[in-house]
Design an enzyme around this catalytic site. Sequence first.
Site, PDB file in Angstrom:
ATOM      1  N   TYR A  30      -0.198  -0.801  10.717  1.00  0.00           N
ATOM      2  CA  TYR A  30      -0.606  -1.071   9.339  1.00  0.00           C
ATOM      3  C   TYR A  30       0.441  -0.539   8.363  1.00  0.00           C
ATOM      4  O   TYR A  30       0.896  -1.247   7.461  1.00  0.00           O
ATOM      5  CB  TYR A  30      -1.963  -0.441   9.049  1.00  0.00           C
TER       6      TYR A  30
ATOM      7  N   SER B 180       0.846  -1.182   0.000  1.00  0.00           N
ATOM      8  CA  SER B 180       0.000   0.000   0.000  1.00  0.00           C
ATOM      9  C   SER B 180       0.882   1.232   0.000  1.00  0.00           C
ATOM     10  O   SER B 180       2.049   1.192   0.427  1.00  0.00           O
ATOM     11  CB  SER B 180      -0.904   0.011   1.240  1.00  0.00           C
TER      12      SER B 180
END
Length: 354
Positions: free
Chosen positions: A210, A197
């Site tokens: 994350y 990501s």
Amino acid sequence: MTAFVTPFLESFASAGLSVQLCILVGLVVVVRTAKEILESIYVYFLRPAKDLKKLGEWALVTGATDGIGKAYVYALAKRGISVVMVSRTESKLQALKEEMEEKKYDGVSYKYVVVDYSNFDETVRNHLYNETKDLDIGVLVNNVGMSYRYPRYFHELKSEEVDQLTELNISSTTWMTKLYVEDMAKRGRGTIINLSSIAGLFTQPLLAQYGASKAFIEKFSRSIHVEYSSRGVTCQCHTPSFVATKMSKMRPSATVPTPEEYVEMSMRFIGHDDPVVQPFWLHATLCWVFYNFIPTNYMVAYYLSTAIKFRKKGMQKDEMIAKGIKPQKTAHKRVDPLLESLMFWRKDLKVKGQ
């Protein structure tokens, strides 16, 4: 052309040393930027895609029943590649298998294996490998993952949430690569796609674990690519910004592609010698702007202020649920927060409270 070059060279020769150095530096920057732009145009719009059938008859996709994973199942099958679909819910896998079989893609077969990656221990790993070891798997898509329910300070995460993030975002990709890269290397062909990501490329306050897990995927992929590319196996990390999935809670827009749109763009990159890519050209352009022109402190301040707002909304929703009140559904955002961060005239970037 000569009418321009000759006066320029004469002016350059008569200029002082400091001015000459400034001109040379400017020329280097212009040439380098022009090279980057031309290379990007070729890669994103002109370079032909690889024939993935040459890598193997089968592909394996984790997190296959929703979003980007499901879009990869479709995209690979349309290209004549049989697909092993891996996810934790058998009913969804069975439904997807039936859905794909109805498409009647010529010569394409489907198989599914039920795996809960939050408990991907040795027994489960051996079961998955034994179910697939006789298949000629040439494409591995490590897509499974999770994020926070909403931004929170690290100490606010429950222990089970920390464990799940580690297992789903780091351990799953690590072990899946371990399971299949050796067989690919023995055959001298194959490619591994690790979904990361853009969060792994920038500081992510209130999404610390994350963001860190996605940064791990990027570094891991780079090293695996170097280790195995000489043996015919590429490893590629994809670092998208927002895609319109359940996890992102974003609606499709000019800057937020659907999973199907995103995967079709990503197929142009798979198998090429690019260890880290952003398949959507607009995402890549925004990142280039951020890296080269936007101060880091500004970006961190924007991310922090935005995360605090979403944390507040998430906590309010949890309080309503605890009281037995059903929260109203809110419309998903249409503007990519990365693009929104360029709106430097906003006056709400300063964090007034936490």
